[in-house]
Scaffold this active site. Structure first.
Site, PDB file in Angstrom:
ATOM      1  N   ASN A   7      69.509  25.459  41.208  1.00 57.60           N
ATOM      2  CA  ASN A   7      68.683  24.442  40.556  1.00 57.60           C
ATOM      3  C   ASN A   7      68.113  23.581  41.689  1.00 57.60           C
ATOM      4  OD1 ASN A   7      67.815  21.930  39.538  1.00 57.60           O
ATOM      5  ND2 ASN A   7      69.022  22.208  37.676  1.00 57.60           N
ATOM      6  N   GLU A  34      64.773  24.342  37.141  1.00 57.64           N
ATOM      7  CA  GLU A  34      64.104  23.040  37.265  1.00 57.64           C
ATOM      8  C   GLU A  34      62.941  23.113  38.244  1.00 57.64           C
ATOM      9  OE1 GLU A  34      67.303  19.611  37.123  1.00 57.64           O
ATOM     10  OE2 GLU A  34      65.407  19.035  36.184  1.00 57.64           O
ATOM     11  N   ASP A 150      71.998  27.189  35.812  1.00 55.37           N
ATOM     12  CA  ASP A 150      72.590  25.884  35.563  1.00 55.37           C
ATOM     13  C   ASP A 150      72.993  25.847  34.096  1.00 55.37           C
ATOM     14  OD1 ASP A 150      73.215  23.267  35.138  1.00 55.37           O
ATOM     15  OD2 ASP A 150      71.306  22.439  35.826  1.00 55.37           O
ATOM     16  N   ASN A 152      74.952  23.631  32.746  1.00 56.80           N
ATOM     17  CA  ASN A 152      75.172  22.253  32.299  1.00 56.80           C
ATOM     18  C   ASN A 152      76.455  22.113  31.488  1.00 56.80           C
ATOM     19  OD1 ASN A 152      73.343  20.251  33.271  1.00 56.80           O
ATOM     20  ND2 ASN A 152      71.678  21.264  32.180  1.00 56.80           N
ATOM     21  N   ASP A 221      76.961  25.074  37.766  1.00 57.95           N
ATOM     22  CA  ASP A 221      76.099  26.226  38.021  1.00 57.95           C
ATOM     23  C   ASP A 221      77.000  27.446  38.148  1.00 57.95           C
ATOM     24  OD1 ASP A 221      73.269  24.881  38.752  1.00 57.95           O
ATOM     25  OD2 ASP A 221      74.910  23.668  39.551  1.00 57.95           O
ATOM     26  N   ASP A 250      70.054  17.970  44.052  1.00 57.10           N
ATOM     27  CA  ASP A 250      71.410  17.512  43.729  1.00 57.10           C
ATOM     28  C   ASP A 250      72.333  18.692  43.388  1.00 57.10           C
ATOM     29  OD1 ASP A 250      69.775  17.771  41.515  1.00 57.10           O
ATOM     30  OD2 ASP A 250      70.210  15.794  40.685  1.00 57.10           O
ATOM     31  N   HIS A 251      71.764  19.890  43.212  1.00 62.41           N
ATOM     32  CA  HIS A 251      72.548  21.111  43.036  1.00 62.41           C
ATOM     33  C   HIS A 251      72.492  21.945  44.321  1.00 62.41           C
ATOM     34  CE1 HIS A 251      72.542  21.053  38.449  1.00 62.41           C
ATOM     35  NE2 HIS A 251      71.593  20.190  38.721  1.00 62.41           N
TER      36      HIS A 251
END
Length: 260
Positions: A7, A34, A150, A152, A221, A250-251
């Site tokens: 991501n 994303e 991802d 989530n 992830d 951030d991933h």
DNA sequence: ATGGCTGCAGGATGCAGA
């Protein structure tokens, strides 16, 4: 064959980092999430210059998924089952030829679902049910496939540094964990969990409040393998290095090696 | 810290993320 998921939180903002990572990691396939751009704005030429075929399902501003592959991408689909075609850009899959047959690879951006109890949370669970139906159908067909993306979802308390911080969050609700468990229990293998003790292994650290510096991370992830793909699993790893890079996502990438 | 950054759309801030 090295297959990765990442991501990248904006493919245009992260293009240099993505290219640098691909050169270094030499992944055969990279599933991106994303993208935060429409297909027409996707920087496909930059990836083509690195030797990758590209398939995207973009959306303006947010969401968006892609598959980059050194092997030709066949039978590309951009919609989950029962998708009316006007859905959010969260799914794309394709088939690549491997020794002895075919391997299906899906790049997934499962809904966040916050706040808990909202329409967004209902959408998250419904989307995961559709993913489960997709997985069940391809398992019934005895296909070799990879679900990478991802999700989530924090599967277990050990997948968060501070699980108590997440008890009110959609990512760690009992319903979220249960739907992930049902998906895996169809017969899939969580590649990272299969090769390492996952406590302390995270794939996301928030930009805020020094989460990275405090190692306040979560593992959301995942790479799930069908039995025929899991038979080929030789390694799996989380590449934390990118979180230290300039303007990081951030991933971070999750990488699996399959002996095809 | 009660979301403390970040990317994006649009052209100021609001939304979405997790």
């Amino acid at each position: 064959m090295k297959i990765a998921t990442w991501n990248i939180n904006g493919v245009r903002a992260r293009l240099d980092g993505a290219a640098a990572w691909l050169k270094d990691a030499n992944a055969d396939i990279l599933c991106l999430q994303e993208l935060k751009c429409e297909d027409a704005a996707f920087p496909g030429e930059a990836f083509a210059d690195l030797g990758y075929n590209v398939a995207t399902r973009g959306q303006k501003g947010f969401n968006g998924v892609a598959i980059l592959s050194k092997l030709p991408l066949e039978d590309v689909s951009r919609h989950l089952s029962d998708d009316d075609g006007n859905d959010q850009a969260r799914f794309i899959d394709a088939v690549v030829s491997v020794a002895g047959g075919a391997l299906r690879v899906a790049s997934l951006y499962c809904p966040n679902g916050n706040p808990t109890g909202s329409d967004r949370f209902d959408y998250k669970l419904a989307w995961m049910e559709r993913l489960q139906a997709y997985a069940a159908a391809h398992l019934a067909a005895e296909e070799a496939f990879v679900l990478a993306g991802d999700f989530n979802i924090i599967p277990e308390p050990e997948d968060a540094r501070f699980p108590d911080n997440w008890t009110g969050d959609a990512l760690f609700q009992p319903e979220s964990r249960a739907v992930f468990r049902r998906l895996v229990n169809l017969g899939l293998t969580d590649a990272i969990r299969a090769v390492e003790a996952t406590a302390g292994s995270y794939t996301f650290w928030d930009y805020q409040a020094g989460a990275w510096q405090k190692n306040n991370g979560i593992r959301i992830d995942h790479v799930l393998l069908s039995p025929l793909a899991a038979d080929r699993l030789t390694d799996a790893a989380i590449d934390k290095r990118t979180r230290e890079w300039e303007k990081p996502s951030d991933h971070v990438p999750v990488v699996v090696d399959l002996a095809f």
